[in-house]
Scaffold this motif. Structure first.
Motif, PDB file in Angstrom:
ATOM      1  N   GLY A 167       0.798  -1.194  -0.054  1.00 49.67           N
ATOM      2  CA  GLY A 167       0.066   0.158   0.112  1.00 49.67           C
ATOM      3  C   GLY A 167       0.916   1.247  -0.089  1.00 49.67           C
ATOM      4  N   LYS A 180       2.580  -3.747  -3.870  1.00 48.76           N
ATOM      5  CA  LYS A 180       1.538  -4.682  -3.883  1.00 48.76           C
ATOM      6  C   LYS A 180       1.972  -5.826  -2.940  1.00 48.76           C
ATOM      7  CE  LYS A 180      -0.587  -6.263  -7.367  1.00 48.76           C
ATOM      8  NZ  LYS A 180      -0.934  -6.985  -8.633  1.00 48.76           N
ATOM      9  N   ARG A 188      -8.651  -6.891  -1.075  1.00 44.94           N
ATOM     10  CA  ARG A 188      -7.279  -6.495  -2.107  1.00 44.94           C
ATOM     11  C   ARG A 188      -7.126  -7.358  -3.212  1.00 44.94           C
ATOM     12  NH1 ARG A 188      -3.985  -5.864   1.982  1.00 44.94           N
ATOM     13  NH2 ARG A 188      -2.787  -7.940   1.445  1.00 44.94           N
ATOM     14  N   HIS A 216      -9.515  -6.984  -5.992  1.00 48.71           N
ATOM     15  CA  HIS A 216      -9.580  -5.600  -6.682  1.00 48.71           C
ATOM     16  C   HIS A 216     -10.897  -4.743  -6.114  1.00 48.71           C
ATOM     17  CE1 HIS A 216      -6.070  -6.682  -8.590  1.00 48.71           C
ATOM     18  NE2 HIS A 216      -6.335  -7.907  -8.946  1.00 48.71           N
TER      19      HIS A 216
END
Length: 454
Positions: free
Chosen positions: A35, A79, A204, A207
């Motif tokens: 992040g 990521k 996450r 998505h």
């Protein structure tokens, strides 16, 4: 080279590869966490004495390796790394002398659990049905064990036909299937300001986007959920709730608040994903939120948190309108629940073992919660039969420092940050089931001595 930020001395030739390797090493070491936004190409080039093209090439290498993502207009973000990157809030260590571990939510390790496994395995060795050994048909598994699943959901306060229950290998796979069935990439799921640690990585990976909703002592505020739905302009697709003591902040949401949340979900077309991980562990509970909006609710529960950690079996009650989609998603990620585990659960329910273990867990947890109340007082929030306690810390407290000091004294606890969505106030979560009663007494005394004055 595992530090961040990098310096000019860290760069060797070829420079683009050296830069990419340096960033990858920092991600793997945890110096760059998922992040985090990386510097713009031009800024990093100036800091390291490189050309913008060199930095761009290094970032491209990292994107191809799936370590960072490049988002137009926003920048480049970390990521994941070569190591496991799902951030778990509980303690992990290869130490041969582990601490008293209060970091993982697990039922009390009663001797009766081992006896129950042995009894069932002996019975099943003689009576195991042919289908449990040879069937490869998911719908046959549902038909075999749907009655058992419905009986367990009835203990949780939800009456639902067996054909509307999906049987899974635990609550976490059910959560992933639920999210896949409710929202598409780029859409949003609402949750309380502190929520299940598994929700954030699942969001996450799919998505999706997670939106924290304000709450009060009674749980998520219906007015705040309605406001978020209006502001999302149709992008908010579902709301994830932990209303019955399974969330990091252990509260039992009252009936009126449940009805109000169900009403808001119905008004704005939201799908309710209700996670009841501790099942019927807390007695005298209000009806599930799902019972107030059954046509738009997915109710998730399981048996591992209240019977035995090794009994990885979950159930999802689903509305007719979503059933086919959910079944297809489950086929794509899990195919079917493990019949042998379902057989053991069915055996425990049929022979009264499940109710016996459930009663024993309630009694033992009641004693442990009384002990926590005695040592920690009102600083620790919990339910009378709950698995854990939540300790809000004064503003400005160093959450990690308290965790480190506790670990130095032989006690592992979980940081509040591991569950935070939109509330970043420091807190601690400690679980009451994993240690012996004597160990728990010692550990609570250690924690009490470390807590700052309110």
């Amino acid at each position: 080279m595992t530090h961040w930020p990098l310096t000019r001395d860290d760069i060797t030739r070829p420079a683009y590869r050296s830069l990419a390797q340096g960033i990858a090493a920092a991600i793997d070491a945890g110096s760059l966490r998922p992040g985090v936004r990386l510097p713009p190409h031009r800024d990093l080039a100036w800091q390291l004495g490189l050309s913008v093209q060199t930095v761009s090439r290094a970032y491209e290498e990292l994107i191809r390796a799936d370590l960072i993502s490049g988002e137009v207009g926003r920048g480049s973000f970390v990521k994941s790394g070569p190591r496991e990157t799902v951030e778990v809030p509980w303690f992990r260590s290869p130490s041969t002398h582990p601490p008293i571990d209060l970091s993982m939510m697990t039922p009390v390790c009663l001797p009766r659990i081992a006896e129950a496994w042995g009894e069932s395995l002996q019975r099943l060795a003689r009576t195991l049905p042919h289908q449990a050994m040879y069937s490869f048909r998911p719908r046959q598994t549902m038909s075999l064990y749907g009655g058992m699943a419905a009986a367990w959901l009835a203990r949780c306060g939800l009456v639902v036909p067996a054909q509307r229950i999906l049987i899974t290998n635990g609550n976490t796979p059910a959560l992933m299937v639920a999210l896949m069935s409710v929202a598409q990439p780029g859409e949003e799921i609402a949750a309380e300001s502190y929520t299940c640690h598994a929700l954030r990585p699942a969001i996450r990976h799919l998505h999706l986007r997670l939106r924290g909703i304000a709450e009060d002592a009674r749980g998520m505020l219906p007015s705040a959920l309605a406001e978020a739905a209006r502001a999302a302009h149709g992008k908010l697709r579902g709301v994830f709730l932990l209303p019955s003591g399974g969330g990091p902040v252990p509260r039992m949401i009252d009936r009126q608040r449940r009805e109000d949340l169900a009403a808001v979900a119905s008004e704005f077309g939201l799908i309710i994903i209700e996670s009841d991980v501790t099942g019927p562990l807390s007695p005298r509970r209000p009806p599930p939120v799902s019972s107030f909006a059954p046509d738009r609710s997915l109710y998730l529960t399981g048996v591992s948190k209240c019977l035995s950690p090794g009994l990885r079996l979950g159930f999802m009650a689903m509305p007719d309108a979503l059933a086919e989609r959910i079944l297809n998603r489950h086929l794509s990620v899990s195919w079917m629940a493990t019949p042998m585990v379902a057989e053991i659960a069915a055996d425990w329910i049929e022979h009264g073992i499940a109710d016996e273990l459930l009663a024993a867990q309630r009694n033992e947890l009641a004693a442990r919660n009384r002990l926590a109340q005695k040592i920690l007082g009102d600083r620790a929030i919990g339910l009378p039969n709950g698995l854990h306690r939540w300790i809000p810390l004064p503003d400005g407290s160093d959450e990690q420092a308290i965790l480190d000091q506790a670990l130095e004294r032989g006690v592992a606890i979980a940081p509040g940050a591991g569950f935070a969505v939109s509330d970043r106030r420091p807190a601690l979560r400690l679980c009451l089931g994993g240690a012996s009663l004597g160990e728990l007494d010692n550990a609570l005394s250690v924690i009490s001595a470390l807590l700052p004055n309110q």
